[in-house]
Design an enzyme around this catalytic site. Structure first.
Site, PDB file in Angstrom:
ATOM      1  N   SER A  16       0.847  -1.196   0.000  1.00 49.98           N
ATOM      2  CA  SER A  16       0.000   0.000   0.000  1.00 49.98           C
ATOM      3  C   SER A  16       0.875   1.235   0.000  1.00 49.98           C
ATOM      4  O   SER A  16       1.686   1.433   0.910  1.00 49.98           O
ATOM      5  CB  SER A  16      -0.897   0.020   1.243  1.00 49.98           C
ATOM      6  OG  SER A  16      -1.439   1.328   1.387  1.00 49.98           O
ATOM      7  N   HIS A  41      -1.145  -1.770  -3.971  1.00 56.45           N
ATOM      8  CA  HIS A  41      -2.475  -1.515  -3.398  1.00 56.45           C
ATOM      9  C   HIS A  41      -2.687  -0.006  -3.316  1.00 56.45           C
ATOM     10  O   HIS A  41      -1.878   0.710  -2.726  1.00 56.45           O
ATOM     11  CB  HIS A  41      -2.514  -2.168  -2.010  1.00 56.45           C
ATOM     12  CG  HIS A  41      -3.795  -2.031  -1.261  1.00 56.45           C
ATOM     13  ND1 HIS A  41      -4.813  -2.944  -1.349  1.00 56.45           N
ATOM     14  CD2 HIS A  41      -4.212  -1.091  -0.381  1.00 56.45           C
ATOM     15  CE1 HIS A  41      -5.814  -2.578  -0.554  1.00 56.45           C
ATOM     16  NE2 HIS A  41      -5.477  -1.450   0.046  1.00 56.45           N
ATOM     17  N   ASP A  43      -5.078   3.044  -2.238  1.00 52.47           N
ATOM     18  CA  ASP A  43      -6.169   3.416  -1.337  1.00 52.47           C
ATOM     19  C   ASP A  43      -6.792   4.738  -1.765  1.00 52.47           C
ATOM     20  O   ASP A  43      -6.216   5.807  -1.575  1.00 52.47           O
ATOM     21  CB  ASP A  43      -5.634   3.543   0.094  1.00 52.47           C
ATOM     22  CG  ASP A  43      -5.268   2.190   0.672  1.00 52.47           C
ATOM     23  OD1 ASP A  43      -6.147   1.314   0.715  1.00 52.47           O
ATOM     24  OD2 ASP A  43      -4.103   2.019   1.073  1.00 52.47           O
ATOM     25  N   MET A  45      -9.637   7.469  -1.291  1.00 51.06           N
ATOM     26  CA  MET A  45     -10.541   7.956  -0.226  1.00 51.06           C
ATOM     27  C   MET A  45     -11.151   9.282  -0.643  1.00 51.06           C
ATOM     28  O   MET A  45     -10.489  10.111  -1.277  1.00 51.06           O
ATOM     29  CB  MET A  45      -9.768   8.144   1.077  1.00 51.06           C
ATOM     30  CG  MET A  45      -9.002   6.902   1.516  1.00 51.06           C
ATOM     31  SD  MET A  45      -8.276   7.115   3.133  1.00 51.06           S
ATOM     32  CE  MET A  45      -7.155   5.697   3.191  1.00 51.06           C
ATOM     33  N   HIS A  74      -8.394  -0.075  -3.853  1.00 46.05           N
ATOM     34  CA  HIS A  74      -9.276  -0.210  -2.689  1.00 46.05           C
ATOM     35  C   HIS A  74     -10.022   1.109  -2.564  1.00 46.05           C
ATOM     36  O   HIS A  74      -9.461   2.109  -2.113  1.00 46.05           O
ATOM     37  CB  HIS A  74      -8.421  -0.514  -1.447  1.00 46.05           C
ATOM     38  CG  HIS A  74      -9.197  -0.590  -0.173  1.00 46.05           C
ATOM     39  ND1 HIS A  74      -8.584  -0.577   1.057  1.00 46.05           N
ATOM     40  CD2 HIS A  74     -10.528  -0.674   0.072  1.00 46.05           C
ATOM     41  CE1 HIS A  74      -9.507  -0.656   1.997  1.00 46.05           C
ATOM     42  NE2 HIS A  74     -10.697  -0.707   1.433  1.00 46.05           N
ATOM     43  N   MET A  76     -12.379   3.508  -0.970  1.00 49.95           N
ATOM     44  CA  MET A  76     -13.104   3.891   0.256  1.00 49.95           C
ATOM     45  C   MET A  76     -13.857   5.163  -0.083  1.00 49.95           C
ATOM     46  O   MET A  76     -13.545   6.255   0.393  1.00 49.95           O
ATOM     47  CB  MET A  76     -12.101   4.075   1.397  1.00 49.95           C
ATOM     48  CG  MET A  76     -11.557   2.743   1.908  1.00 49.95           C
ATOM     49  SD  MET A  76      -9.989   2.893   2.771  1.00 49.95           S
ATOM     50  CE  MET A  76      -8.873   2.840   1.364  1.00 49.95           C
ATOM     51  N   MET A 146     -11.099  -5.820   6.626  1.00 53.40           N
ATOM     52  CA  MET A 146     -10.364  -4.711   7.249  1.00 53.40           C
ATOM     53  C   MET A 146     -10.069  -5.052   8.704  1.00 53.40           C
ATOM     54  O   MET A 146     -10.979  -5.384   9.471  1.00 53.40           O
ATOM     55  CB  MET A 146     -11.192  -3.421   7.220  1.00 53.40           C
ATOM     56  CG  MET A 146     -11.443  -2.813   5.862  1.00 53.40           C
ATOM     57  SD  MET A 146      -9.985  -2.253   4.959  1.00 53.40           S
ATOM     58  CE  MET A 146      -9.177  -1.147   6.102  1.00 53.40           C
ATOM     59  N   GLY A 151      -9.198   4.367   6.579  1.00 56.45           N
ATOM     60  CA  GLY A 151      -8.962   5.810   6.553  1.00 56.45           C
ATOM     61  C   GLY A 151      -7.503   6.206   6.687  1.00 56.45           C
ATOM     62  O   GLY A 151      -7.072   7.188   6.091  1.00 56.45           O
ATOM     63  N   PHE A 152      -6.742   5.431   7.448  1.00 57.88           N
ATOM     64  CA  PHE A 152      -5.368   5.849   7.729  1.00 57.88           C
ATOM     65  C   PHE A 152      -4.441   4.637   7.815  1.00 57.88           C
ATOM     66  O   PHE A 152      -4.869   3.564   8.252  1.00 57.88           O
ATOM     67  CB  PHE A 152      -5.303   6.629   9.044  1.00 57.88           C
ATOM     68  CG  PHE A 152      -6.158   7.862   9.015  1.00 57.88           C
ATOM     69  CD1 PHE A 152      -5.677   9.047   8.474  1.00 57.88           C
ATOM     70  CD2 PHE A 152      -7.463   7.825   9.472  1.00 57.88           C
ATOM     71  CE1 PHE A 152      -6.476  10.181   8.405  1.00 57.88           C
ATOM     72  CE2 PHE A 152      -8.274   8.960   9.410  1.00 57.88           C
ATOM     73  CZ  PHE A 152      -7.786  10.131   8.876  1.00 57.88           C
ATOM     74  N   GLY A 154      -0.846   2.887   9.380  1.00 59.51           N
ATOM     75  CA  GLY A 154      -0.113   2.905  10.635  1.00 59.51           C
ATOM     76  C   GLY A 154      -0.930   2.654  11.882  1.00 59.51           C
ATOM     77  O   GLY A 154      -0.466   2.921  12.996  1.00 59.51           O
ATOM     78  N   ASP A 184      -6.370  -6.204   5.289  1.00 59.49           N
ATOM     79  CA  ASP A 184      -5.843  -4.845   5.163  1.00 59.49           C
ATOM     80  C   ASP A 184      -5.928  -4.135   6.511  1.00 59.49           C
ATOM     81  O   ASP A 184      -7.009  -3.999   7.080  1.00 59.49           O
ATOM     82  CB  ASP A 184      -6.671  -4.092   4.110  1.00 59.49           C
ATOM     83  CG  ASP A 184      -6.080  -2.741   3.741  1.00 59.49           C
ATOM     84  OD1 ASP A 184      -4.994  -2.404   4.245  1.00 59.49           O
ATOM     85  OD2 ASP A 184      -6.718  -2.044   2.930  1.00 59.49           O
ATOM     86  N   GLY A 185      -4.752  -3.681   6.961  1.00 59.30           N
ATOM     87  CA  GLY A 185      -4.683  -2.909   8.203  1.00 59.30           C
ATOM     88  C   GLY A 185      -3.790  -3.581   9.224  1.00 59.30           C
ATOM     89  O   GLY A 185      -4.129  -4.639   9.754  1.00 59.30           O
ATOM     90  N   GLY A 186      -2.624  -2.993   9.463  1.00 58.32           N
ATOM     91  CA  GLY A 186      -1.721  -3.538  10.471  1.00 58.32           C
ATOM     92  C   GLY A 186      -0.992  -4.796  10.027  1.00 58.32           C
ATOM     93  O   GLY A 186      -0.484  -5.538  10.875  1.00 58.32           O
ATOM     94  N   GLY A 206       1.329  -1.511   4.404  1.00 52.88           N
ATOM     95  CA  GLY A 206       1.690  -0.140   4.061  1.00 52.88           C
ATOM     96  C   GLY A 206       2.863   0.333   4.883  1.00 52.88           C
ATOM     97  O   GLY A 206       4.024   0.267   4.451  1.00 52.88           O
ATOM     98  N   SER A 207       2.571   0.765   6.105  1.00 50.51           N
ATOM     99  CA  SER A 207       3.630   1.337   6.938  1.00 50.51           C
ATOM    100  C   SER A 207       4.733   0.321   7.219  1.00 50.51           C
ATOM    101  O   SER A 207       5.905   0.696   7.323  1.00 50.51           O
ATOM    102  CB  SER A 207       3.034   1.881   8.242  1.00 50.51           C
ATOM    103  OG  SER A 207       2.283   0.889   8.907  1.00 50.51           O
TER     104      SER A 207
HETATM  105  C1  DX5 Z   1      -6.404   1.989   5.440  1.00 54.77           C
HETATM  106  C2  DX5 Z   1      -5.923   1.458   4.112  1.00 54.77           C
HETATM  107  C3  DX5 Z   1      -4.769   0.557   4.197  1.00 54.77           C
HETATM  108  C4  DX5 Z   1      -3.517   1.185   4.757  1.00 54.77           C
HETATM  109  C5  DX5 Z   1      -2.805   0.102   5.473  1.00 54.77           C
HETATM  110  O1  DX5 Z   1      -7.677   2.500   5.319  1.00 54.77           O
HETATM  111  O2  DX5 Z   1      -6.963   0.756   3.456  1.00 54.77           O
HETATM  112  O3  DX5 Z   1      -4.485  -0.058   2.932  1.00 54.77           O
HETATM  113  O4  DX5 Z   1      -2.657   1.727   3.811  1.00 54.77           O
HETATM  114  O5  DX5 Z   1      -1.758   0.667   6.162  1.00 54.77           O
HETATM  115  P1  DX5 Z   1      -0.971  -0.151   7.278  1.00 54.77           P
HETATM  116  O6  DX5 Z   1      -0.401  -1.358   6.620  1.00 54.77           O
HETATM  117  O7  DX5 Z   1       0.035   0.821   7.747  1.00 54.77           O
HETATM  118  O8  DX5 Z   1      -1.986  -0.518   8.338  1.00 54.77           O
HETATM  119 ZN    ZN Z   2      -6.422  -0.436   1.661  1.00 56.18          ZN
END
Ligand code: DX5
Ligand code: ZN
Length: 238
Positions: A16, A41, A43, A45, A74, A76, A146, A151-152, A154, A184-186, A206-207
């Site tokens: 991501s 990926h 994102d 928004m 993805h 959102m 999810m 939304g974010f 990290g 997706d997420g963490g 992502g992070s």
């Molecule tokens: C959050 C995104 C994710 C995000 C994941 O809404 O859909 O794809 O980039 O970021 P990490 O991997 O840092 O949780």
């Molecule tokens: Zn995503």
């Protein structure tokens, strides 16, 4: 070609770019490819469906040429049905949006994505039950679970959501394994055991990747950890 026409043999890593250096987005995509990521990926928004605003199809179109890796969008956004064609035309190989959007657009949007030869997916927020996907099962290539509130980047991984949903999502899509489960997420090496243990096919990270000192090592570490747990889960499921 449809991304999810077959279940992948091993865990795939989707990078991501949300937390990458967006001033150098093309280079950041190339960096993920060089590090061994399997997909990019993206994102999207709209500051309406989620409290954040990122980029749209023009940005995706602008960087489509920098890699041959699949682009995994993805969305959102509140109106995926209105904008699906733009993301198809921008070169997205798979397009996933949220089941929580206004329902009348969901089937037509999934059908349009598939008619264009792309993979179609639906995502569930942490508080949304998997049962909400049932009316669309015949149109799904991807189920995106999810494990943070969208939304974010990290944010902290919601292990309880993963444990409650991943196994059942995979079981719901089997037998045949024609569809894939994404998380997706963490996503990171220390959550990859729980993620892989649910039989997850694709981990979005992502992070964990873009803040790593060595992105290639991180990709390899997440994949190896998830693969071990995923193989055990698949063996258990028979
Ligand atoms: C959050 C995104 C994710 C995000 C994941 O809404 O859909 O794809 O980039 O970021 P990490 O991997 O840092 O949780
Ligand atoms: Zn995503």
């Amino acid at each position: 070609m449809s991304l999810a026409s077959r279940r992948p043999a091993g865990t795939l890593i989707a990078a991501s770019i949300l937390d990458s250096d967006l001033a150098a987005l093309g280079d950041e995509i190339r960096r993920a490819e060089a590090a061994g990521a399997d997909r990019i990926h993206l994102d999207v928004m709209d500051a309406h469906f989620v409290p954040n605003l990122t980029f749209g199809w023009k940005t995706i179109e602008a960087v489509r040429h920098v890699t041959r890796l699949p682009f995994d969008a993805h969305l959102m956004i509140a109106e995926p049905g209105r904008w699906a064609a733009e993301f198809i035309d921008a070169g997205c190989d798979s397009i996933t949006f949220h089941v929580e959007v206004a329902a009348p657009q969901i089937r037509p949007a999934l059908e349009a994505i598939r008619a264009a030869g792309r993979s179609a997916g639906l995502s569930v927020k942490p508080g949304t039950p998997l049962e909400s996907l049932s009316p669309y099962r015949d149109l799904l290539d991807i189920v995106l679970v999810m494990t943070v509130e969208p939304g974010f980047g990290g944010q902290a991984f919601m292990a309880d959501v993963a444990e409650a949903k991943l196994g059942p999502a995979r079981a719901w899509l089997d037998p045949g394994g024609a569809c894939e489960v994404q998380v997706d997420g963490g996503g990171r090496h220390d959550t990859a055991t729980v993620i892989g243990g649910g039989g997850t096919d694709v981990i979005v990270a992502g992070s964990a990747l873009y803040r790593a000192d060595d992105m290639a090592a991180e990709v390899a570490r997440i994949r190896a950890t998830a693969d071990a747990a995923r193989a055990a889960a698949i063996a258990r499921a028979g």
